[in-house]
Design a protein around this motif. Structure first.
Motif, PDB file in Angstrom:
ATOM      1  N   THR A   1       0.788  -1.228   0.000  1.00 21.41           N
ATOM      2  CA  THR A   1       0.000   0.000   0.000  1.00 21.41           C
ATOM      3  C   THR A   1       0.824   1.283   0.000  1.00 21.41           C
ATOM      4  O   THR A   1       0.371   2.305  -0.514  1.00 21.41           O
ATOM      5  N   GLY A   2       2.015   1.247   0.610  1.00 20.96           N
ATOM      6  CA  GLY A   2       2.776   2.472   0.805  1.00 20.96           C
ATOM      7  C   GLY A   2       2.167   3.362   1.868  1.00 20.96           C
ATOM      8  O   GLY A   2       2.470   4.553   1.968  1.00 20.96           O
ATOM      9  N   ILE A   3       1.298   2.783   2.709  1.00 17.91           N
ATOM     10  CA  ILE A   3       0.581   3.538   3.737  1.00 17.91           C
ATOM     11  C   ILE A   3       1.079   3.120   5.117  1.00 17.91           C
ATOM     12  O   ILE A   3       1.253   1.927   5.389  1.00 17.91           O
ATOM     13  N   LYS A   4       1.287   4.111   5.997  1.00 15.35           N
ATOM     14  CA  LYS A   4       1.649   3.828   7.383  1.00 15.35           C
ATOM     15  C   LYS A   4       0.513   4.134   8.354  1.00 15.35           C
ATOM     16  O   LYS A   4       0.364   3.457   9.364  1.00 15.35           O
ATOM     17  N   ASN A   5      -0.270   5.164   8.029  1.00 16.28           N
ATOM     18  CA  ASN A   5      -1.344   5.585   8.944  1.00 16.28           C
ATOM     19  C   ASN A   5      -2.662   5.788   8.218  1.00 16.28           C
ATOM     20  O   ASN A   5      -2.690   6.209   7.057  1.00 16.28           O
ATOM     21  N   ARG A   6      -3.725   5.492   8.913  1.00 17.05           N
ATOM     22  CA  ARG A   6      -5.081   5.834   8.489  1.00 17.05           C
ATOM     23  C   ARG A   6      -5.784   6.442   9.700  1.00 17.05           C
ATOM     24  O   ARG A   6      -5.324   6.232  10.824  1.00 17.05           O
ATOM     25  N   TYR A   7      -6.893   7.148   9.457  1.00 14.07           N
ATOM     26  CA  TYR A   7      -7.606   7.791  10.553  1.00 14.07           C
ATOM     27  C   TYR A   7      -9.079   7.386  10.517  1.00 14.07           C
ATOM     28  O   TYR A   7      -9.689   7.330   9.456  1.00 14.07           O
ATOM     29  N   ILE A   8      -9.619   7.117  11.696  1.00 17.95           N
ATOM     30  CA  ILE A   8     -10.984   6.619  11.822  1.00 17.95           C
ATOM     31  C   ILE A   8     -11.833   7.636  12.587  1.00 17.95           C
ATOM     32  O   ILE A   8     -11.514   7.994  13.730  1.00 17.95           O
ATOM     33  N   SER A   9     -12.897   8.091  11.969  1.00 20.10           N
ATOM     34  CA  SER A   9     -13.749   9.113  12.578  1.00 20.10           C
ATOM     35  C   SER A   9     -14.814   8.488  13.469  1.00 20.10           C
ATOM     36  O   SER A   9     -15.409   7.471  13.124  1.00 20.10           O
ATOM     37  N   GLU A  10     -15.060   9.137  14.589  1.00 23.34           N
ATOM     38  CA  GLU A  10     -16.121   8.713  15.498  1.00 23.34           C
ATOM     39  C   GLU A  10     -17.352   9.599  15.370  1.00 23.34           C
ATOM     40  O   GLU A  10     -18.305   9.465  16.130  1.00 23.34           O
ATOM     41  N   ILE A  11     -17.326  10.524  14.391  1.00 23.24           N
ATOM     42  CA  ILE A  11     -18.501  11.330  14.075  1.00 23.24           C
ATOM     43  C   ILE A  11     -18.866  11.116  12.616  1.00 23.24           C
ATOM     44  O   ILE A  11     -18.072  10.594  11.835  1.00 23.24           O
ATOM     45  N   ASP A  12     -20.085  11.499  12.214  1.00 28.46           N
ATOM     46  CA  ASP A  12     -20.548  11.205  10.859  1.00 28.46           C
ATOM     47  C   ASP A  12     -20.016  12.214   9.836  1.00 28.46           C
ATOM     48  O   ASP A  12     -19.360  13.197  10.195  1.00 28.46           O
ATOM     49  N   VAL A  13     -20.305  11.947   8.556  1.00 30.01           N
ATOM     50  CA  VAL A  13     -19.728  12.769   7.491  1.00 30.01           C
ATOM     51  C   VAL A  13     -20.177  14.224   7.563  1.00 30.01           C
ATOM     52  O   VAL A  13     -19.409  15.141   7.243  1.00 30.01           O
ATOM     53  N   PHE A  14     -21.412  14.456   7.996  1.00 32.74           N
ATOM     54  CA  PHE A  14     -21.886  15.837   8.106  1.00 32.74           C
ATOM     55  C   PHE A  14     -21.115  16.583   9.186  1.00 32.74           C
ATOM     56  O   PHE A  14     -20.620  17.702   8.958  1.00 32.74           O
ATOM     57  N   GLN A  15     -20.985  15.981  10.350  1.00 24.95           N
ATOM     58  CA  GLN A  15     -20.250  16.612  11.441  1.00 24.95           C
ATOM     59  C   GLN A  15     -18.781  16.811  11.083  1.00 24.95           C
ATOM     60  O   GLN A  15     -18.181  17.826  11.440  1.00 24.95           O
ATOM     61  N   MET A  16     -18.203  15.854  10.355  1.00 29.02           N
ATOM     62  CA  MET A  16     -16.823  15.999   9.895  1.00 29.02           C
ATOM     63  C   MET A  16     -16.690  17.225   8.989  1.00 29.02           C
ATOM     64  O   MET A  16     -15.749  18.012   9.104  1.00 29.02           O
ATOM     65  N   GLY A  17     -17.654  17.371   8.084  1.00 33.12           N
ATOM     66  CA  GLY A  17     -17.648  18.518   7.185  1.00 33.12           C
ATOM     67  C   GLY A  17     -17.751  19.837   7.928  1.00 33.12           C
ATOM     68  O   GLY A  17     -17.067  20.824   7.589  1.00 33.12           O
ATOM     69  N   ILE A  18     -18.598  19.881   8.949  1.00 30.78           N
ATOM     70  CA  ILE A  18     -18.739  21.080   9.780  1.00 30.78           C
ATOM     71  C   ILE A  18     -17.417  21.408  10.470  1.00 30.78           C
ATOM     72  O   ILE A  18     -16.983  22.562  10.502  1.00 30.78           O
ATOM     73  N   LYS A  19     -16.759  20.387  10.999  1.00 19.31           N
ATOM     74  CA  LYS A  19     -15.476  20.599  11.683  1.00 19.31           C
ATOM     75  C   LYS A  19     -14.458  21.230  10.742  1.00 19.31           C
ATOM     76  O   LYS A  19     -13.669  22.101  11.143  1.00 19.31           O
ATOM     77  N   ALA A  20     -14.453  20.781   9.493  1.00 20.91           N
ATOM     78  CA  ALA A  20     -13.509  21.334   8.520  1.00 20.91           C
ATOM     79  C   ALA A  20     -13.867  22.760   8.130  1.00 20.91           C
ATOM     80  O   ALA A  20     -12.985  23.595   7.898  1.00 20.91           O
ATOM     81  N   ALA A  21     -15.172  23.059   8.063  1.00 20.73           N
ATOM     82  CA  ALA A  21     -15.629  24.347   7.518  1.00 20.73           C
ATOM     83  C   ALA A  21     -15.766  25.451   8.549  1.00 20.73           C
ATOM     84  O   ALA A  21     -15.691  26.637   8.190  1.00 20.73           O
ATOM     85  N   GLU A  22     -15.935  25.105   9.813  1.00 16.47           N
ATOM     86  CA  GLU A  22     -16.345  26.110  10.786  1.00 16.47           C
ATOM     87  C   GLU A  22     -15.281  27.182  11.061  1.00 16.47           C
ATOM     88  O   GLU A  22     -15.612  28.247  11.584  1.00 16.47           O
ATOM     89  N   VAL A  23     -14.036  26.930  10.716  1.00 16.45           N
ATOM     90  CA  VAL A  23     -12.988  27.940  10.949  1.00 16.45           C
ATOM     91  C   VAL A  23     -12.825  28.882   9.753  1.00 16.45           C
ATOM     92  O   VAL A  23     -12.090  29.870   9.842  1.00 16.45           O
ATOM     93  N   LEU A  24     -13.475  28.587   8.645  1.00 12.27           N
ATOM     94  CA  LEU A  24     -13.340  29.428   7.455  1.00 12.27           C
ATOM     95  C   LEU A  24     -14.199  30.680   7.569  1.00 12.27           C
ATOM     96  O   LEU A  24     -15.254  30.681   8.213  1.00 12.27           O
ATOM     97  N   ASP A  25     -13.770  31.743   6.932  1.00  9.50           N
ATOM     98  CA  ASP A  25     -14.556  32.973   6.840  1.00  9.50           C
ATOM     99  C   ASP A  25     -15.537  32.806   5.680  1.00  9.50           C
ATOM    100  O   ASP A  25     -15.137  32.822   4.515  1.00  9.50           O
ATOM    101  N   ILE A  26     -16.818  32.623   6.004  1.00  9.90           N
ATOM    102  CA  ILE A  26     -17.820  32.342   4.965  1.00  9.90           C
ATOM    103  C   ILE A  26     -18.558  33.595   4.501  1.00  9.90           C
ATOM    104  O   ILE A  26     -19.558  33.497   3.788  1.00  9.90           O
ATOM    105  N   ASP A  27     -18.057  34.763   4.882  1.00  8.75           N
ATOM    106  CA  ASP A  27     -18.697  36.007   4.450  1.00  8.75           C
ATOM    107  C   ASP A  27     -18.728  36.067   2.923  1.00  8.75           C
ATOM    108  O   ASP A  27     -17.700  35.924   2.260  1.00  8.75           O
ATOM    109  N   GLY A  28     -19.908  36.268   2.359  1.00  8.77           N
ATOM    110  CA  GLY A  28     -20.070  36.351   0.916  1.00  8.77           C
ATOM    111  C   GLY A  28     -20.390  35.035   0.237  1.00  8.77           C
ATOM    112  O   GLY A  28     -20.739  35.012  -0.950  1.00  8.77           O
ATOM    113  N   VAL A  29     -20.299  33.923   0.972  1.00  8.87           N
ATOM    114  CA  VAL A  29     -20.651  32.625   0.393  1.00  8.87           C
ATOM    115  C   VAL A  29     -22.144  32.582   0.103  1.00  8.87           C
ATOM    116  O   VAL A  29     -22.972  32.915   0.953  1.00  8.87           O
TER     117      VAL A  29
END
Length: 293
Positions: free
Chosen positions: A35-63
Motif C-alpha cells: 500500500t505504501g501507507i503507514k497511517n489511516r484515521y478513523i472518525s467517530e462522528i458522521d460525514v456531516f459533522q466531519m464537514g462542519i469541523k472542517a468548515a467552521e474555521v473558514l470565513d464564509i462572508d459572501g458565500v
C-alpha cells in the motif's frame, strides 16, 4: 478558479500498520509494501459533522452557494441545506450534494466552474467529507489496509476568467473490480483495480500534457504502488503525494493533498492537473485554460 481558503478535519483516532498487522496476523512490512501507507484515521462522528469541523474555521462572508461532496449521500434532507442552517449562511442562493464516488471532488469543480460562468454563484463553499471506515468489512484485509477518513472544506472564487477542461473515461469491463456488496461495504479486486488505475491514469495524463504542457499533477491518493507506477512515465513532472501519512480518503484525497502541501493559503488551480479514479470504473481529470494560454 482559485481556492482562497482551505481547512481539513483529520480524526484523532489513528489506525497504523502495527494495529492492522496484529489483527490480520501479517507483518507491518507486508502491509507497507502493498500500500505504501503507514497511517489511516478513523472518525467517530458522521460525514456531516466531519464537514462542519472542517468548515467552521473558514470565513464564509459572501458565500452564497454550497457544494457537499461525499461517496455516501444524504438521507431525505440534503447536506447542503443543513450546511446553510448550521453555518448560518445568510445569502443562500444555490446548493448541490455531489455523490459520485471517488471522482466526486473533480466532478464538483466542474460544477463550480459552470456556476461561476453562468453567474449562478459568486463565492462557493465546497466541502468534501469521507468516512470510508463505515464502508469497510471488518475482516477484509484488502480494504482495511487502504481506506481512511477525512473532511476538507474550501472557499472557491473565480476572478481569473479561466475555464475548466474536464474529461471522463469509463471502462465497464472493470465494473466489478471495485464495487459495493449487499451489505453496503466495499469489495475490491486489487490486481484489476491496479491495472485499471495505472493504465487509464497514464492515458489521460498523456492527453492533457500533450495539450497543456507542464502542470503540477495532483492524483487521487489510492495506493503508493499505483502512484509510483504512474510517475515513472512522467519523470519531469511534479506529483503531489501524501498517501503514506493519511491513506486513501476517497474523494477527499485530492483536496487533502492540496491542504497538506500548501496549508491554508490561496491556491491557484490553473497551475494544477487533478486526476482521480473510482468505482465503476471511472477516470476523471480537470485542469484550466486561461485567456493568456
Amino acid at each position: 478558479m482559485h481556492i482562497s481558503q482551505i481547512n481539513a478535519f483529520i480524526p484523532e483516532k489513528k489506525l497504523d500498520n502495527q494495529i492492522l498487522a496484529k489483527k490480520f496476523n501479517v507483518s507491518e512490512d507486508w502491509i507497507y509494501k502493498r500500500t505504501g501507507i503507514k497511517n489511516r484515521y478513523i472518525s467517530e462522528i458522521d460525514v456531516f459533522q466531519m464537514g462542519i469541523k472542517a468548515a467552521e474555521v473558514l470565513d464564509i462572508d459572501g458565500v452564497d452557494t454550497v457544494l457537499f461532496v461525499s461517496s455516501v449521500g444524504a438521507h431525505y434532507v440534503p447536506f447542503y441545506v443543513r450546511i446553510f442552517e448550521k453555518l448560518k449562511i445568510k445569502n443562500s442562493r444555490y446548493g448541490i450534494d455531489v455523490s459520485n464516488g471517488f471522482v466526486g471532488f473533480v466532478t464538483s469543480l466542474h460544477i463550480a466552474d459552470v456556476m461561476f460562468r453562468e453567474n449562478i454563484a459568486n463565492k462557493i463553499l465546497l466541502i468534501v467529507s469521507e468516512k470510508l471506515s463505515d464502508l469497510v468489512e471488518e475482516n477484509d484485509i484488502n480494504t482495511a489496509i487502504l481506506f481512511s477518513d477525512a473532511a476538507v472544506a474550501m472557499i472557491l472564487e473565480n476572478h481569473d476568467k479561466c475555464i475548466c477542461d474536464h474529461r471522463v473515461m469509463y471502462d465497464s469491463e472493470y465494473l466489478d473490480a471495485l464495487n459495493i456488496n449487499e451489505n453496503k461495504k466495499i469489495i475490491m479486486d486489487g490486481k484489476r483495480v491496479y491495472k485499471f488505475a495505472v493504465n487509464n491514469m497514464k492515458k489521460m495524463l498523456s492527453q492533457y500534457i500533450n495539450d497543456y504542457g507542464k502542470k503540477i499533477i495532483v492524483p487521487h491518493q489510492a495506493n503508493k504502488r499505483i502512484l509510483e507506477s504512474v510517475k515513472k512515465n512522467f519523470n519531469d513532472f511534479e506529483f503531489l503525494d501524501i498517501i503514506e501519512k493519511y491513506g486513501n480518503t476517497g474523494a477527499a484525497s485530492i483536496p487533502l493533498t492540496l491542504f497538506k502541501t500548501y496549508g491554508n493559503t490561496k491556491i491557484s488551480l490553473k497551475d494544477h492537473l487533478l486526476i482521480s479514479v473510482g468505482g465503476g470504473m471511472t477516470t476523471s481529470a480537470i485542469t484550466w485554460r486561461c485567456n493568456n494560454e
